[in-house]
Design a protein around this motif. Structure first.
Motif, PDB file in Angstrom:
ATOM      1  N   THR A  77       0.971  -1.110  -0.141  1.00 50.76           N
ATOM      2  CA  THR A  77      -0.090   0.045  -0.078  1.00 50.76           C
ATOM      3  C   THR A  77       0.849   1.252  -0.046  1.00 50.76           C
ATOM      4  O   THR A  77       1.939   1.414   0.808  1.00 50.76           O
ATOM      5  N   ASN A  78       0.485   2.235  -0.830  1.00 48.76           N
ATOM      6  CA  ASN A  78       1.152   3.347  -0.999  1.00 48.76           C
ATOM      7  C   ASN A  78       0.868   4.263   0.143  1.00 48.76           C
ATOM      8  O   ASN A  78      -0.232   4.899   0.098  1.00 48.76           O
ATOM      9  N   GLY A  79       1.887   4.640   1.139  1.00 52.06           N
ATOM     10  CA  GLY A  79       1.446   5.742   1.961  1.00 52.06           C
ATOM     11  C   GLY A  79       1.508   7.091   1.750  1.00 52.06           C
ATOM     12  O   GLY A  79       0.878   7.986   2.127  1.00 52.06           O
ATOM     13  N   GLU A  80       2.418   7.304   0.796  1.00 59.38           N
ATOM     14  CA  GLU A  80       2.300   8.697   0.141  1.00 59.38           C
ATOM     15  C   GLU A  80       1.114   8.981  -0.662  1.00 59.38           C
ATOM     16  O   GLU A  80       0.601  10.085  -0.417  1.00 59.38           O
ATOM     17  N   LYS A  81       0.483   8.149  -1.202  1.00 56.82           N
ATOM     18  CA  LYS A  81      -1.002   8.357  -1.872  1.00 56.82           C
ATOM     19  C   LYS A  81      -2.162   8.659  -0.825  1.00 56.82           C
ATOM     20  O   LYS A  81      -2.836   9.575  -1.077  1.00 56.82           O
ATOM     21  N   LEU A  82      -1.876   7.919   0.447  1.00 59.70           N
ATOM     22  CA  LEU A  82      -2.600   8.378   1.510  1.00 59.70           C
ATOM     23  C   LEU A  82      -2.593   9.762   1.981  1.00 59.70           C
ATOM     24  O   LEU A  82      -3.551  10.490   2.160  1.00 59.70           O
ATOM     25  N   GLU A  83      -1.354  10.043   2.059  1.00 57.39           N
ATOM     26  CA  GLU A  83      -0.931  11.593   2.526  1.00 57.39           C
ATOM     27  C   GLU A  83      -1.489  12.347   1.527  1.00 57.39           C
ATOM     28  O   GLU A  83      -1.943  13.537   2.176  1.00 57.39           O
ATOM     29  N   GLU A  84      -1.054  12.315   0.369  1.00 49.48           N
ATOM     30  CA  GLU A  84      -1.761  13.215  -0.556  1.00 49.48           C
ATOM     31  C   GLU A  84      -3.211  13.424  -0.672  1.00 49.48           C
ATOM     32  O   GLU A  84      -3.651  14.458  -0.671  1.00 49.48           O
ATOM     33  N   GLU A  85      -3.741  12.312  -0.450  1.00 48.20           N
ATOM     34  CA  GLU A  85      -5.465  12.367  -0.528  1.00 48.20           C
ATOM     35  C   GLU A  85      -5.877  13.282   0.951  1.00 48.20           C
ATOM     36  O   GLU A  85      -6.635  14.053   0.559  1.00 48.20           O
ATOM     37  N   LEU A  86      -5.318  12.907   1.944  1.00 53.71           N
ATOM     38  CA  LEU A  86      -5.680  13.605   3.166  1.00 53.71           C
ATOM     39  C   LEU A  86      -5.293  15.185   3.099  1.00 53.71           C
ATOM     40  O   LEU A  86      -6.236  15.908   3.543  1.00 53.71           O
ATOM     41  N   ILE A  87      -4.218  15.453   2.368  1.00 52.51           N
ATOM     42  CA  ILE A  87      -3.824  16.941   2.259  1.00 52.51           C
ATOM     43  C   ILE A  87      -4.611  17.579   1.458  1.00 52.51           C
ATOM     44  O   ILE A  87      -5.153  18.780   1.823  1.00 52.51           O
ATOM     45  N   SER A  88      -5.099  16.940   0.567  1.00 49.92           N
ATOM     46  CA  SER A  88      -6.053  17.431  -0.619  1.00 49.92           C
ATOM     47  C   SER A  88      -7.371  17.771  -0.003  1.00 49.92           C
ATOM     48  O   SER A  88      -8.116  18.749  -0.450  1.00 49.92           O
ATOM     49  N   LEU A  89      -7.834  16.737   0.746  1.00 47.20           N
ATOM     50  CA  LEU A  89      -8.930  16.786   1.448  1.00 47.20           C
ATOM     51  C   LEU A  89      -8.815  18.077   2.605  1.00 47.20           C
ATOM     52  O   LEU A  89      -9.993  18.733   2.582  1.00 47.20           O
ATOM     53  N   ALA A  90      -7.813  18.209   3.199  1.00 49.03           N
ATOM     54  CA  ALA A  90      -7.755  19.661   4.133  1.00 49.03           C
ATOM     55  C   ALA A  90      -7.904  20.823   3.385  1.00 49.03           C
ATOM     56  O   ALA A  90      -8.515  21.565   3.844  1.00 49.03           O
ATOM     57  N   MET A  91      -7.044  20.802   2.155  1.00 50.21           N
ATOM     58  CA  MET A  91      -7.221  22.084   1.424  1.00 50.21           C
ATOM     59  C   MET A  91      -8.632  22.258   0.751  1.00 50.21           C
ATOM     60  O   MET A  91      -8.815  23.359   1.042  1.00 50.21           O
ATOM     61  N   LEU A  92      -9.130  21.251   0.448  1.00 48.48           N
ATOM     62  CA  LEU A  92     -10.674  21.242   0.126  1.00 48.48           C
ATOM     63  C   LEU A  92     -11.591  21.768   1.139  1.00 48.48           C
ATOM     64  O   LEU A  92     -12.643  22.597   0.710  1.00 48.48           O
ATOM     65  N   ALA A  93     -11.518  21.331   2.405  1.00 47.27           N
ATOM     66  CA  ALA A  93     -12.116  21.813   3.334  1.00 47.27           C
ATOM     67  C   ALA A  93     -12.033  23.098   3.914  1.00 47.27           C
ATOM     68  O   ALA A  93     -13.169  23.810   4.006  1.00 47.27           O
ATOM     69  N   ARG A  94     -10.897  23.535   3.517  1.00 49.07           N
ATOM     70  CA  ARG A  94     -10.512  24.983   4.117  1.00 49.07           C
ATOM     71  C   ARG A  94     -11.063  25.870   3.092  1.00 49.07           C
ATOM     72  O   ARG A  94     -11.431  27.071   3.497  1.00 49.07           O
ATOM     73  N   GLU A  95     -11.091  25.557   1.955  1.00 48.39           N
ATOM     74  CA  GLU A  95     -11.380  26.539   0.866  1.00 48.39           C
ATOM     75  C   GLU A  95     -12.835  26.497   0.645  1.00 48.39           C
ATOM     76  O   GLU A  95     -13.275  27.630   0.375  1.00 48.39           O
ATOM     77  N   LYS A  96     -13.661  25.328   0.575  1.00 46.62           N
ATOM     78  CA  LYS A  96     -15.127  25.424   0.118  1.00 46.62           C
ATOM     79  C   LYS A  96     -15.778  24.826   1.239  1.00 46.62           C
ATOM     80  O   LYS A  96     -16.887  24.824   1.107  1.00 46.62           O
ATOM     81  N   GLY A  97     -15.418  24.360   2.288  1.00 44.43           N
ATOM     82  CA  GLY A  97     -16.223  23.799   3.242  1.00 44.43           C
ATOM     83  C   GLY A  97     -16.308  22.501   3.391  1.00 44.43           C
ATOM     84  O   GLY A  97     -16.026  21.841   2.522  1.00 44.43           O
ATOM     85  N   MET A  98     -17.018  21.960   4.344  1.00 42.32           N
ATOM     86  CA  MET A  98     -16.907  20.306   4.719  1.00 42.32           C
ATOM     87  C   MET A  98     -17.997  19.707   3.757  1.00 42.32           C
ATOM     88  O   MET A  98     -17.730  18.590   3.196  1.00 42.32           O
ATOM     89  N   LEU A  99     -19.109  20.547   3.317  1.00 37.66           N
ATOM     90  CA  LEU A  99     -19.912  19.895   2.493  1.00 37.66           C
ATOM     91  C   LEU A  99     -19.292  19.482   1.135  1.00 37.66           C
ATOM     92  O   LEU A  99     -19.638  18.618   0.367  1.00 37.66           O
ATOM     93  N   ALA A 100     -18.144  20.323   0.563  1.00 34.77           N
ATOM     94  CA  ALA A 100     -17.475  19.942  -0.466  1.00 34.77           C
ATOM     95  C   ALA A 100     -16.820  18.849  -0.607  1.00 34.77           C
ATOM     96  O   ALA A 100     -16.482  18.338  -1.788  1.00 34.77           O
ATOM     97  N   LEU A 101     -16.714  18.029   0.632  1.00 37.67           N
ATOM     98  CA  LEU A 101     -16.036  16.882   0.642  1.00 37.67           C
ATOM     99  C   LEU A 101     -16.538  15.760   0.132  1.00 37.67           C
ATOM    100  O   LEU A 101     -15.956  14.736  -0.359  1.00 37.67           O
ATOM    101  N   GLU A 102     -17.933  15.711   0.027  1.00 37.11           N
ATOM    102  CA  GLU A 102     -18.950  14.622  -0.483  1.00 37.11           C
ATOM    103  C   GLU A 102     -18.662  14.372  -1.959  1.00 37.11           C
ATOM    104  O   GLU A 102     -18.740  13.346  -2.258  1.00 37.11           O
ATOM    105  N   ASP A 103     -18.186  15.618  -2.646  1.00 36.44           N
ATOM    106  CA  ASP A 103     -18.027  15.479  -3.929  1.00 36.44           C
ATOM    107  C   ASP A 103     -16.810  14.704  -4.381  1.00 36.44           C
ATOM    108  O   ASP A 103     -16.672  13.988  -5.398  1.00 36.44           O
TER     109      ASP A 103
END
Length: 252
Positions: free
Chosen positions: A67-93
């Motif tokens: 399993t690629n730990g770097e891919k997991l790290e990238e996913e979580l960081i991108s989710l953190a950026m998305l939540a900060r920029e567009k709010g928690m509801l944007a995570l559903e998309d």
């Protein structure tokens, strides 16, 4: 892939070893092979309820998968950026694009406005279930190793009994003993060359998966708390790259 290569090397080494002792064909007895391999398969099926054996094998395959730990790290960081920029509801998309099952479940819970306590409890329960499956998969291969050695020993005893019943003189003793030892040899080879190494790989994979699960839970809770990309990255670094983090602190 490394397991297959290592197994091939072991077979090659045993083949070279056998060539030094005479005719390698004398080491093959299809009845003994059928007894050991078929006996292990049959007793393994008997040891589990219907469908449980397949589930354990799937758990083993998932655990040993790299399993690629770097891919997991990238996913979580991108989710953190998305939540900060567009709010928690944007995570559903973004849910359909997430590969990690725990992260995907966490995003669904956050999108449903679940509390941090609920998110933590649900993800912990799923993580515990995965860990139990991994432990059961390891125990399966260890049990199959014991079964292989036990069936091999039983086959040897039965062959010795049959040989003694057919004993006609000293000239038949040595070939009979040689043939009788083949089942226990096959059982030992199957146990120590296949099943116990597989159990060790599952155990090592489970330790790696545990770190990834911890990182996934930590990252999701950080995203839900609205923490910045840098904070999420630092949290994940202490879990996924602990050695690198220690060296970095020591050099400061």
């Amino acid at each position: 892939m490394s397991f297959v290569i290592s197994l091939f090397c072991c077979v090659l080494l045993f083949g070279v070893f056998a060539l030094g002792g005479g005719n390698p064909a004398l080491l093959f007895d299809w009845r003994s092979v059928l007894l050991v391999v078929g006996g292990v398969a049959a007793l393994s099926v008997m040891s589990f309820p219907a469908g449980a054996l397949g589930a354990r094998l799937r758990d083993a395959a998932r655990t040993m998968r790299r399993t690629n730990g770097e891919k997991l790290e990238e996913e979580l960081i991108s989710l953190a950026m998305l939540a900060r920029e567009k709010g928690m509801l944007a995570l559903e998309d973004a849910e359909s694009r997430i590969a990690n099952a725990l992260v995907r479940e966490g995003v669904l819970l956050i999108s449903g406005a679940a509390s941090q306590e609920t998110v933590c409890a649900v993800l912990q329960k799923q993580a515990d279930g995965q860990k139990i499956g991994e432990q059961a998969a390891q125990e399966l291969f260890e049990r199959m190793a014991y079964l292989a050695m036990g069936i091999g020993a039983a086959g040897t005893l039965l062959k010795i009994v049959l040989m003694l019943h057919r004993y006609t003189g000293p000239q038949t003793l040595a070939p009979g003993i040689a043939g009788a030892l083949l089942p226990v040899a096959y059982g030992a080879l199957l146990a120590y060359v296949v099943f116990l190494p597989l159990a060790a790989r599952v155990r090592t994979g489970s330790i790696r998966q545990q770190s990834l699960r911890q990182a996934a839970m930590e990252g999701i809770l950080a995203v839900q708390a609205g923490e910045s990309m840098f904070v999420v990255q630092e949290r994940l670094k202490t879990i996924l790259h602990p050695t690198v983090d220690k060296h970095a602190r020591a050099n400061r």
